[in-house]
Design a protein around this motif. Structure first.
Motif, mmCIF file in Angstrom:
data_model
loop_
_atom_site.group_PDB
_atom_site.id
_atom_site.type_symbol
_atom_site.label_atom_id
_atom_site.label_comp_id
_atom_site.label_asym_id
_atom_site.label_seq_id
_atom_site.Cartn_x
_atom_site.Cartn_y
_atom_site.Cartn_z
ATOM 1 N N ILE A 270 0.880 -1.159 -0.158
ATOM 2 C CA ILE A 270 0.048 -0.234 -0.025
ATOM 3 C C ILE A 270 0.923 1.153 -0.103
ATOM 4 C CG2 ILE A 270 -1.666 1.294 1.393
ATOM 5 C CD1 ILE A 270 -2.811 -1.320 2.437
ATOM 6 N N ALA A 271 1.848 1.325 0.824
ATOM 7 C CA ALA A 271 2.810 2.304 0.814
ATOM 8 C C ALA A 271 3.726 2.480 -0.488
ATOM 9 C CB ALA A 271 3.902 2.055 2.004
ATOM 10 N N ALA A 272 4.258 1.547 -0.814
ATOM 11 C CA ALA A 272 4.908 1.522 -1.961
ATOM 12 C C ALA A 272 4.047 2.147 -3.282
ATOM 13 C CB ALA A 272 5.747 0.210 -2.203
ATOM 14 N N LEU A 273 3.104 1.558 -3.345
ATOM 15 C CA LEU A 273 2.262 1.914 -4.789
ATOM 16 C C LEU A 273 1.336 3.136 -4.505
ATOM 17 C CD1 LEU A 273 1.016 -1.731 -5.528
ATOM 18 C CD2 LEU A 273 3.193 -0.725 -6.579
ATOM 19 N N GLY A 274 1.588 4.020 -3.452
ATOM 20 C CA GLY A 274 0.772 5.026 -3.414
ATOM 21 C C GLY A 274 -0.740 5.235 -3.745
ATOM 22 N N ALA A 275 -1.506 3.964 -2.966
ATOM 23 C CA ALA A 275 -2.718 3.899 -3.084
ATOM 24 C C ALA A 275 -3.550 4.885 -2.475
ATOM 25 C CB ALA A 275 -3.208 2.586 -2.910
ATOM 26 N N VAL A 276 -2.956 5.461 -1.494
ATOM 27 C CA VAL A 276 -3.802 6.625 -0.674
ATOM 28 C C VAL A 276 -3.236 7.981 -1.337
ATOM 29 C CG1 VAL A 276 -4.286 7.412 1.588
ATOM 30 C CG2 VAL A 276 -3.863 5.047 1.227
ATOM 31 N N PRO A 277 -4.133 8.919 -1.467
ATOM 32 C CA PRO A 277 -3.608 10.168 -1.897
ATOM 33 C C PRO A 277 -2.952 11.092 -0.754
ATOM 34 C CG PRO A 277 -6.160 10.005 -2.355
ATOM 35 C CD PRO A 277 -5.694 8.690 -1.297
ATOM 36 N N ALA A 278 -1.822 11.617 -0.957
ATOM 37 C CA ALA A 278 -1.075 12.251 -0.265
ATOM 38 C C ALA A 278 -1.725 13.240 0.979
ATOM 39 C CB ALA A 278 -0.065 13.202 -0.711
ATOM 40 N N ALA A 279 -2.807 13.794 0.551
ATOM 41 C CA ALA A 279 -3.455 14.657 1.600
ATOM 42 C C ALA A 279 -4.146 13.921 2.718
ATOM 43 C CB ALA A 279 -4.512 15.482 0.853
ATOM 44 N N GLU A 280 -4.600 12.548 2.422
ATOM 45 C CA GLU A 280 -5.285 11.780 3.330
ATOM 46 C C GLU A 280 -4.330 10.860 3.961
ATOM 47 O OE1 GLU A 280 -6.455 12.267 0.567
ATOM 48 O OE2 GLU A 280 -8.160 13.760 0.904
ATOM 49 N N ARG A 281 -2.987 10.785 3.709
ATOM 50 C CA ARG A 281 -2.459 9.603 4.296
ATOM 51 C C ARG A 281 -2.290 9.600 5.925
ATOM 52 N NH1 ARG A 281 2.841 9.888 -0.314
ATOM 53 N NH2 ARG A 281 1.474 9.219 -1.881
ATOM 54 N N GLY A 282 -2.100 10.665 6.367
ATOM 55 C CA GLY A 282 -1.778 10.715 7.964
ATOM 56 C C GLY A 282 -3.151 10.267 8.562
ATOM 57 N N ALA A 283 -4.156 10.458 8.105
ATOM 58 C CA ALA A 283 -5.577 9.912 8.537
ATOM 59 C C ALA A 283 -5.502 8.657 8.505
ATOM 60 C CB ALA A 283 -6.769 10.589 7.967
ATOM 61 N N PHE A 284 -5.457 7.950 7.135
ATOM 62 C CA PHE A 284 -5.504 6.606 6.898
ATOM 63 C C PHE A 284 -4.438 5.689 7.528
ATOM 64 C CE2 PHE A 284 -3.845 2.934 4.454
ATOM 65 C CZ PHE A 284 -4.904 2.143 4.334
ATOM 66 N N TRP A 285 -3.227 6.010 7.679
ATOM 67 C CA TRP A 285 -2.362 5.200 8.310
ATOM 68 C C TRP A 285 -2.552 5.273 10.153
ATOM 69 C CZ3 TRP A 285 0.136 1.794 5.894
ATOM 70 C CH2 TRP A 285 0.654 1.926 4.652
ATOM 71 N N SER A 286 -3.141 6.308 10.440
ATOM 72 C CA SER A 286 -3.363 6.204 11.924
ATOM 73 C C SER A 286 -4.336 5.207 12.208
ATOM 74 C CB SER A 286 -3.715 7.771 12.200
ATOM 75 O OG SER A 286 -4.210 7.644 13.378
ATOM 76 N N ALA A 287 -5.308 5.116 11.231
ATOM 77 C CA ALA A 287 -6.638 4.258 11.386
ATOM 78 C C ALA A 287 -6.200 2.690 11.265
ATOM 79 C CB ALA A 287 -7.673 4.492 10.727
ATOM 80 N N ALA A 288 -5.243 2.683 9.971
ATOM 81 C CA ALA A 288 -4.867 1.418 9.508
ATOM 82 C C ALA A 288 -3.987 0.693 10.491
ATOM 83 C CB ALA A 288 -4.326 1.260 8.141
ATOM 84 N N ILE A 289 -2.941 1.626 11.165
ATOM 85 C CA ILE A 289 -2.076 1.084 12.022
ATOM 86 C C ILE A 289 -2.819 0.376 13.183
ATOM 87 C CG2 ILE A 289 0.083 2.020 13.492
ATOM 88 C CD1 ILE A 289 0.805 3.628 11.457
ATOM 89 N N ARG A 290 -3.804 1.092 13.824
ATOM 90 C CA ARG A 290 -4.370 0.854 15.033
ATOM 91 C C ARG A 290 -5.215 -0.380 14.900
ATOM 92 N NH1 ARG A 290 -2.380 2.106 19.363
ATOM 93 N NH2 ARG A 290 -4.064 1.642 20.480
ATOM 94 N N ARG A 291 -6.043 -0.679 13.592
ATOM 95 C CA ARG A 291 -6.362 -1.839 13.342
ATOM 96 C C ARG A 291 -5.477 -3.110 13.392
ATOM 97 N NH1 ARG A 291 -11.987 -1.474 12.473
ATOM 98 N NH2 ARG A 291 -12.004 -3.573 11.522
ATOM 99 N N PHE A 292 -4.449 -2.631 12.568
ATOM 100 C CA PHE A 292 -3.630 -3.827 11.994
ATOM 101 C C PHE A 292 -2.971 -4.379 13.474
ATOM 102 C CE2 PHE A 292 0.781 -5.533 11.286
ATOM 103 C CZ PHE A 292 0.362 -6.546 10.448
ATOM 104 N N SER A 293 -2.675 -3.086 14.430
ATOM 105 C CA SER A 293 -2.218 -3.676 15.797
ATOM 106 C C SER A 293 -2.973 -4.729 16.383
ATOM 107 C CB SER A 293 -1.875 -2.377 16.841
ATOM 108 O OG SER A 293 -1.080 -1.493 16.055
ATOM 109 N N VAL A 294 -4.058 -4.462 16.369
ATOM 110 C CA VAL A 294 -5.054 -5.469 17.076
ATOM 111 C C VAL A 294 -4.942 -6.989 16.389
ATOM 112 C CG1 VAL A 294 -7.401 -6.352 17.559
ATOM 113 C CG2 VAL A 294 -6.669 -3.863 17.801
ATOM 114 N N CYS A 295 -4.865 -6.975 15.056
ATOM 115 C CA CYS A 295 -4.439 -8.164 14.214
ATOM 116 C C CYS A 295 -3.149 -8.718 14.669
ATOM 117 C CB CYS A 295 -4.670 -8.195 13.057
ATOM 118 S SG CYS A 295 -6.434 -7.822 12.385
#
Length: 388
Positions: free
Chosen positions: A176-201
């Motif tokens: 996801i990070a290498a292919l730039g699937a998330v627009p630059a302006a929203e990366r902070g919000a996306f990664w914050s939510a994704a990291i917390r969800r992945f932490s549970v898994c």
């Protein structure tokens, strides 16, 4: 060959689980417009990995079927569903790898990835991949002790699925990070939510790997000295050291990097440090992926049991014969679990779950405090009624 088989089977499970349980929900909360791009990229990689699992499995079978040490692909193909239990399991491994890839193939199209079929296809693909992975450890003959065999199989499933979701999920985050699937302006919000969800898994997977690993250690090793006196123990020791390195990086992410990314999101993600941290996260995860691949490279060398190797070495040492065939030496009977074994196992289970849950809650509090400080809002004191 065994390494390639494990990487493809476990990678497919991890990528499908990441898309279904982490990336999709995180994008739905923060960047709904990027769901299609994220899902299609993960699905494409998963389809490639799932298809590659087939030649990997067949090559492994071809090498085992060859009488000359080469590769007999005709014999390998004919062994699938040949009426034997091994043939059925190998057939399931190949069939469900292809089924899983076929189920995820439509999601490579963004129009399908953005539709309602996304969750169903990801769920079905994940189930198919799990069956393919589990067939590597399903019993190949009717067991004498059904209870022990079922429990053993369950432990192996926890070990394999936990490793697949964790390591394959890490690889998916790098994708996801290498292919730039998330627009630059929203990366902070996306990664914050994704990291917390992945932490549970990830923490759930670590708990599953630790608990199943403790059981397998009890089953195959009689004391720490066998970790250095037997080949099985030395290989297991290397695997434990690499796994420890993975845990150290995970702790670094959980307690240092994740809270700071949350704080950057709360601060509006405008400071130069945001770019540094968001770039550092994929680098750290990439190192974790490499260590995970190293674990999977070492794992196929774990053959037999440290208990039997130590026992047979002692028999050979005291044998009157000058040459001893290791295959003809007797083996120890499997361990039997007594009351103390179940007591210690219960304590270990409770301890591992408590540490994982406590660590997640603590890292969440650290992230909350940093986010509140970055936003200029004083953190509420749980003991302060006004603050509450």
């Amino acid at each position: 060959m065994a390494w390639t088989t494990w990487v493809t089977l476990m990678g497919f499970v991890g990528l499908a689980a990441l898309a279904l349980l982490v990336a999709g929900p995180a994008a739905a909360r923060t960047v709904p417009g990027a769901i299609a791009a994220i899902t299609s990229r993960l699905a494409l990689v998963a389809v490639v990995v799932g298809v590659l699992a087939v030649p990997a499995v067949l090559t492994d079978l071809a090498h085992g079927a060859s009488q000359s040490g080469g590769y007999d692909y005709s014999a390998a193909w004919n062994s699938l569903y040949d009426g034997s239990n091994d043939g059925r399991l190998s057939g399931l491994e190949v069939t469900f790898s292809l089924v899983g890839a076929a189920l995820l193939a439509p999601l490579t199209l963004r129009t399908v990835a953005a539709g309602r079929a996304r969750r169903w296809l990801l769920g079905a693909g994940l189930a198919a991949g799990t069956v393919a992975l589990g067939s590597t450890r399903f019993p190949d003959k009717t067991p004498d002790n059904w209870g022990r065999t079922v429990f053993e199989t369950l432990m192996w499933m926890l070990h394999l699925i936990g490793g697949g979701v964790w390591l394959g999920g890490l690889a998916g985050l790098v994708v996801i990070a290498a292919l730039g699937a998330v627009p630059a302006a929203e990366r902070g919000a996306f990664w914050s939510a994704a990291i917390r969800r992945f932490s549970v898994c990830a923490m759930s997977c670590v708990a599953a790997i630790a608990l199943s690993g403790l059981f397998l250690y009890w089953e195959h090793v009689d004391g720490p000295t066998q970790l250095v006196t037997t080949m099985y123990g030395r290989v297991l020791g290397v695997k434990i050291l690499i796994f420890g390195g993975l845990l150290v990086l995970g702790v670094f992410n959980q307690f240092w990097l994740h809270p700071r990314i949350d704080a950057l999101r709360a601060a509006g993600d405008q400071r130069p440090l945001a770019t540094v941290l968001l770039r550092r996260f994929p680098v750290v995860v990439a190192v974790e992926v490499l260590l995970g691949l190293a674990v999977l490279f070492v794992a196929p060398f774990l053959h037999g049991s440290a208990r039997n190797q130590a026992y047979q070495a002692d028999l050979a040492k005291h044998s009157a014969s000058a040459t001893v065939d290791a295959k003809q030496l007797p083996k120890l009977a499997p361990k039997t679990a007594g009351g103390s074994t179940w007591a210690w196992g219960t304590v270990e289970t409770i301890a591992v779950i408590a540490v994982m849950a406590g660590g997640y809650r603590l890292s969440g509090r650290l992230a909350g405090r940093r986010a509140a400080a970055a936003a200029g809002v004083p953190a509420a004191d749980p003991g302060d009624l006004v603050g509450a």
